[in-house]
Design an enzyme around this catalytic site. Structure first.
Site, PDB file in Angstrom:
ATOM      1  N   GLU A   1      37.453   9.272 -83.236  1.00 15.41           N
ATOM      2  CA  GLU A   1      38.531   8.673 -83.939  1.00 15.41           C
ATOM      3  C   GLU A   1      39.095   7.673 -83.417  1.00 15.41           C
ATOM      4  O   GLU A   1      40.280   7.269 -83.541  1.00 15.41           O
ATOM      5  CB  GLU A   1      39.542   9.838 -84.304  1.00 15.41           C
ATOM      6  CG  GLU A   1      40.107  10.346 -83.349  1.00 15.41           C
ATOM      7  CD  GLU A   1      41.298  11.198 -83.576  1.00 15.41           C
ATOM      8  OE1 GLU A   1      41.385  11.791 -84.723  1.00 15.41           O
ATOM      9  OE2 GLU A   1      42.181  11.583 -82.855  1.00 15.41           O
TER      10      GLU A   1
ATOM     11  N   HIS B   1      52.134   4.077 -90.133  1.00 16.85           N
ATOM     12  CA  HIS B   1      51.299   5.078 -89.942  1.00 16.85           C
ATOM     13  C   HIS B   1      51.927   6.353 -89.757  1.00 16.85           C
ATOM     14  O   HIS B   1      53.063   6.476 -88.983  1.00 16.85           O
ATOM     15  CB  HIS B   1      50.563   5.044 -88.290  1.00 16.85           C
ATOM     16  CG  HIS B   1      49.143   5.920 -88.345  1.00 16.85           C
ATOM     17  ND1 HIS B   1      48.044   5.503 -89.039  1.00 16.85           N
ATOM     18  CD2 HIS B   1      49.013   6.877 -87.766  1.00 16.85           C
ATOM     19  CE1 HIS B   1      47.195   6.372 -88.776  1.00 16.85           C
ATOM     20  NE2 HIS B   1      47.741   7.321 -88.146  1.00 16.85           N
TER      21      HIS B   1
ATOM     22  N   LYS C   1      45.970  11.917 -92.778  1.00 16.00           N
ATOM     23  CA  LYS C   1      46.996  12.923 -92.125  1.00 16.00           C
ATOM     24  C   LYS C   1      48.009  13.654 -93.277  1.00 16.00           C
ATOM     25  O   LYS C   1      48.126  12.970 -94.403  1.00 16.00           O
ATOM     26  CB  LYS C   1      47.943  11.565 -91.530  1.00 16.00           C
ATOM     27  CG  LYS C   1      47.192  10.957 -90.585  1.00 16.00           C
ATOM     28  CD  LYS C   1      46.690  11.808 -89.241  1.00 16.00           C
ATOM     29  CE  LYS C   1      47.713  11.966 -88.181  1.00 16.00           C
ATOM     30  NZ  LYS C   1      47.134  12.621 -87.028  1.00 16.00           N
TER      31      LYS C   1
ATOM     32  N   ASP D   1      43.971  20.684 -81.545  1.00 15.47           N
ATOM     33  CA  ASP D   1      44.689  19.610 -80.757  1.00 15.47           C
ATOM     34  C   ASP D   1      45.729  19.773 -80.024  1.00 15.47           C
ATOM     35  O   ASP D   1      45.653  20.230 -78.858  1.00 15.47           O
ATOM     36  CB  ASP D   1      45.133  18.594 -82.033  1.00 15.47           C
ATOM     37  CG  ASP D   1      45.088  17.175 -81.523  1.00 15.47           C
ATOM     38  OD1 ASP D   1      44.825  16.956 -80.391  1.00 15.47           O
ATOM     39  OD2 ASP D   1      45.634  16.364 -82.361  1.00 15.47           O
TER      40      ASP D   1
ATOM     41  N   GLU E   1      42.522  20.096 -88.811  1.00 14.68           N
ATOM     42  CA  GLU E   1      42.864  19.890 -87.439  1.00 14.68           C
ATOM     43  C   GLU E   1      44.507  20.406 -87.309  1.00 14.68           C
ATOM     44  O   GLU E   1      45.491  20.089 -88.281  1.00 14.68           O
ATOM     45  CB  GLU E   1      42.914  18.361 -87.251  1.00 14.68           C
ATOM     46  CG  GLU E   1      43.385  18.172 -85.740  1.00 14.68           C
ATOM     47  CD  GLU E   1      43.268  16.776 -85.448  1.00 14.68           C
ATOM     48  OE1 GLU E   1      42.513  15.834 -86.260  1.00 14.68           O
ATOM     49  OE2 GLU E   1      43.928  16.110 -84.215  1.00 14.68           O
TER      50      GLU E   1
ATOM     51  N   LYS F   1      39.801  10.729 -91.857  1.00 20.20           N
ATOM     52  CA  LYS F   1      40.515  11.764 -91.604  1.00 20.20           C
ATOM     53  C   LYS F   1      42.089  11.557 -92.249  1.00 20.20           C
ATOM     54  O   LYS F   1      42.673  10.305 -92.095  1.00 20.20           O
ATOM     55  CB  LYS F   1      40.907  11.672 -89.853  1.00 20.20           C
ATOM     56  CG  LYS F   1      42.088  12.504 -89.285  1.00 20.20           C
ATOM     57  CD  LYS F   1      42.063  12.711 -87.969  1.00 20.20           C
ATOM     58  CE  LYS F   1      43.293  12.927 -87.218  1.00 20.20           C
ATOM     59  NZ  LYS F   1      42.895  13.341 -85.793  1.00 20.20           N
TER      60      LYS F   1
ATOM     61  N   ASP G   1      44.185  16.357 -90.787  1.00 18.15           N
ATOM     62  CA  ASP G   1      44.955  16.814 -89.696  1.00 18.15           C
ATOM     63  C   ASP G   1      46.503  17.002 -90.210  1.00 18.15           C
ATOM     64  O   ASP G   1      47.064  16.028 -90.761  1.00 18.15           O
ATOM     65  CB  ASP G   1      45.158  15.457 -88.857  1.00 18.15           C
ATOM     66  CG  ASP G   1      45.777  15.968 -87.417  1.00 18.15           C
ATOM     67  OD1 ASP G   1      46.388  17.005 -87.114  1.00 18.15           O
ATOM     68  OD2 ASP G   1      45.745  14.943 -86.531  1.00 18.15           O
TER      69      ASP G   1
ATOM     70  N   LYS H   1      41.359  14.558 -75.674  1.00 12.44           N
ATOM     71  CA  LYS H   1      42.319  13.464 -75.458  1.00 12.44           C
ATOM     72  C   LYS H   1      42.597  13.327 -73.982  1.00 12.44           C
ATOM     73  O   LYS H   1      42.928  14.112 -73.363  1.00 12.44           O
ATOM     74  CB  LYS H   1      43.451  13.620 -76.175  1.00 12.44           C
ATOM     75  CG  LYS H   1      43.265  13.567 -77.875  1.00 12.44           C
ATOM     76  CD  LYS H   1      44.547  13.555 -78.486  1.00 12.44           C
ATOM     77  CE  LYS H   1      44.110  13.702 -80.233  1.00 12.44           C
ATOM     78  NZ  LYS H   1      45.207  13.943 -81.251  1.00 12.44           N
TER      79      LYS H   1
HETATM   80  C1  MUC Z   1      46.651  13.338 -83.716  1.00 13.71           C
HETATM   81  O1  MUC Z   1      47.226  14.179 -83.810  1.00 13.71           O
HETATM   82  O2  MUC Z   1      45.243  13.440 -83.897  1.00 13.71           O
HETATM   83  C2  MUC Z   1      45.063  10.798 -83.880  1.00 13.71           C
HETATM   84  C3  MUC Z   1      44.752   9.763 -85.081  1.00 13.71           C
HETATM   85  C4  MUC Z   1      46.024   9.709 -85.895  1.00 13.71           C
HETATM   86  O3  MUC Z   1      46.045   9.464 -87.130  1.00 13.71           O
HETATM   87  O4  MUC Z   1      46.937  10.389 -85.066  1.00 13.71           O
HETATM   88  C5  MUC Z   1      46.630  10.727 -83.837  1.00 13.71           C
HETATM   89  C6  MUC Z   1      47.057  11.807 -83.071  1.00 13.71           C
HETATM   90 MG    MG Z   2      45.698  15.709 -84.360  1.00 13.25          MG
END
Ligand code: MUC
Ligand code: MG
Length: 392
Positions: free
Chosen positions: A345, A40, A187, A267, A242, A185, A216, A291
């Site tokens: 999520e 990840h 990254k 976030d 995000e 989502k 994000d 969170k």
């Molecule tokens: C974040 O920054 O949102 C949540 C899902 C993901 O893939 O990373 C986290 C942290």
């Molecule tokens: Mg985030």
């Protein structure tokens, strides 16, 4: 609190039998290391094994509660690591809570606040375990402490984060075919913005049945990057951007938000209630990611939701890739919220090759289901706990 939970608490205050003695007797911590199904990646870290701290709180009546303190790739997403969490709980938080009644949970949070500055994941996991033990004793689900459930399931997205676009397409197709996730989502921020856009374009083309596409950036872009790439993100029909800018650039986020037709989600910028209010009132974003590791506890996270809403932001149920224990804790708060516009999520339970609970959370028809049963509704699988305890 629902009427039934309030009545039970009142009843408990007058009882003297051993079964109703909720005095906190013992708090133990273990570092766990669970292998993930794949690597990840985030803009600032990458991991293939998810480490977290399992917290167990035992009451005088023998009932045990559990909690999960999550980190992402060491002290990288935030300042806590599994090592610091374990040390802070063992050395500073446990001593102030042993001997206190679990029924007095606002005092639990106050005592932890006095004992340690921030260390939110540590505090959140301890509070979860205390509330789990208390609600197991009361024989009510944890959601009752937050006012009872407004919903028994929450829409749940999946994060595409390997960086290998063809692998991500296959993964998303599998999630769609199983009817587990239709919103994704993606990254960004670990490649160049240009490469990010190439990847997003390919995902959009290959996945016409995809629902919402959220990105994000985990603080990985500059303000100029945002302005340069906003038109392309609009073209790709991105639903939410995000935390594109560094956590402390409130002014930059507000400037980008004012020029974007896509809502920005706050976030890493806002942990405390004052930071949330400041972000909302400055117009840094119109959505807030809740969170537990930012709020420092479930009670504080449920208050954070009110602060965010009253500062003009819609709510999104954020995660730090928690497994079923941490996800169930978040769900107890999310299920009680009057509005949770963006769903959640909490795909984390599906990121592990194996979980440490006997009854992992269930995903059905693009939703995560609120578990049944008292407390968190989770039972530890002690064999798995032994197997995945980190050996240093
Ligand atoms: C974040 O920054 O949102 C949540 C899902 C993901 O893939 O990373 C986290 C942290
Ligand atoms: Mg985030």
């Amino acid at each position: 609190m629902t009427q039934s939970a309030a009545d039970l608490m009142q009843d408990f205050a007058t009882r003297t039998d051993p079964a109703s003695d909720t005095t906190i007797r013992e708090i133990t911590t273990m570092i766990m290391a669970l292998p993930s199904i794949r690597q990840h990646r985030l803009s600032n870290t990458a991991f293939s094994t998810r480490e977290f701290v399992l917290v167990r709180v035992r009451l005088e009546n023998g009932i045990e509660g559990i909690g999960e303190a999550a980190v992402l790739g060491g002290p990288r997403w935030a300042e806590e690591s599994v090592e610091s969490i374990k040390a802070v709980i063992d050395r500073y938080l446990s001593p102030v809570l042993i001997g206190c009644p679990a029924t007095n949970w606002t005092d639990t949070a106050t005592k932890m606040k006095r004992a340690a500055f921030r260390n939110n994941a540590a505090k959140g996991a301890v509070e979860t375990a205390v509330l789990d033990a208390l609600t197991r004793t009361l024989d009510v689900p944890l959601v009752n402490l937050f006012g009872g459930s407004s919903r028994d399931r929450v829409p749940v997205l999946w994060a595409l984060a390997s960086g290998d676009v063809e692998q991500e397409i296959a993964e998303a197709r599998d999630k769609l075919a199983r009817r587990e996730h239709k919103d994704f989502k993606v990254k960004l921020g670990f490649a160049t913005p240009k490469e990010d856009l190439f990847r997003l374009t390919r995902l959009r083309e290959a996945l016409p049945e995809m629902g919402r596409l959220i990105v994000d950036v985990n603080q990985g872009w500059s303000e100029a990057d945002c302005l340069r790439f906003l038109p392309a993100l609009e073209e790709l029909d991105v639903s939410l951007i995000e935390q594109p800018l560094p956590y402390d650039d409130f002014e930059g986020m507000a400037r980008v938000a004012s020029k974007s037709s896509i809502p920005l989600m706050v976030d890493e910028a806002a942990f405390t209630h004052r930071e949330i209010a400041r972000a909302g009132n400055m117009g840094c974003g119109s959505v807030y990611s809740l969170k537990m590791v930012k709020s420092g506890g479930l009670m504080a996270m449920s208050q954070a939701a009110k602060v965010a809403e009253s500062s003009g932001m819609e709510l999104y149920g954020g995660c730090l890739l928690e497994g079923s224990i941490g996800a169930a804790a978040h769900l107890a708060v999310f299920a009680a919220l009057p509005q949770l516009t963006w769903g959640c999520e909490h795909f984390g339970p599906k990121m592990h090759r194996r979980e440490i609970v006997r009854d992992p959370l269930q995903f059905e028809d693009f939703h995560l289901l609120l578990p049944d049963g008292p407390g968190l509704g989770m039972q530890l699988d002690e064999d798995a706990v032994r197997e995945f305890a980190r050996v240093d």
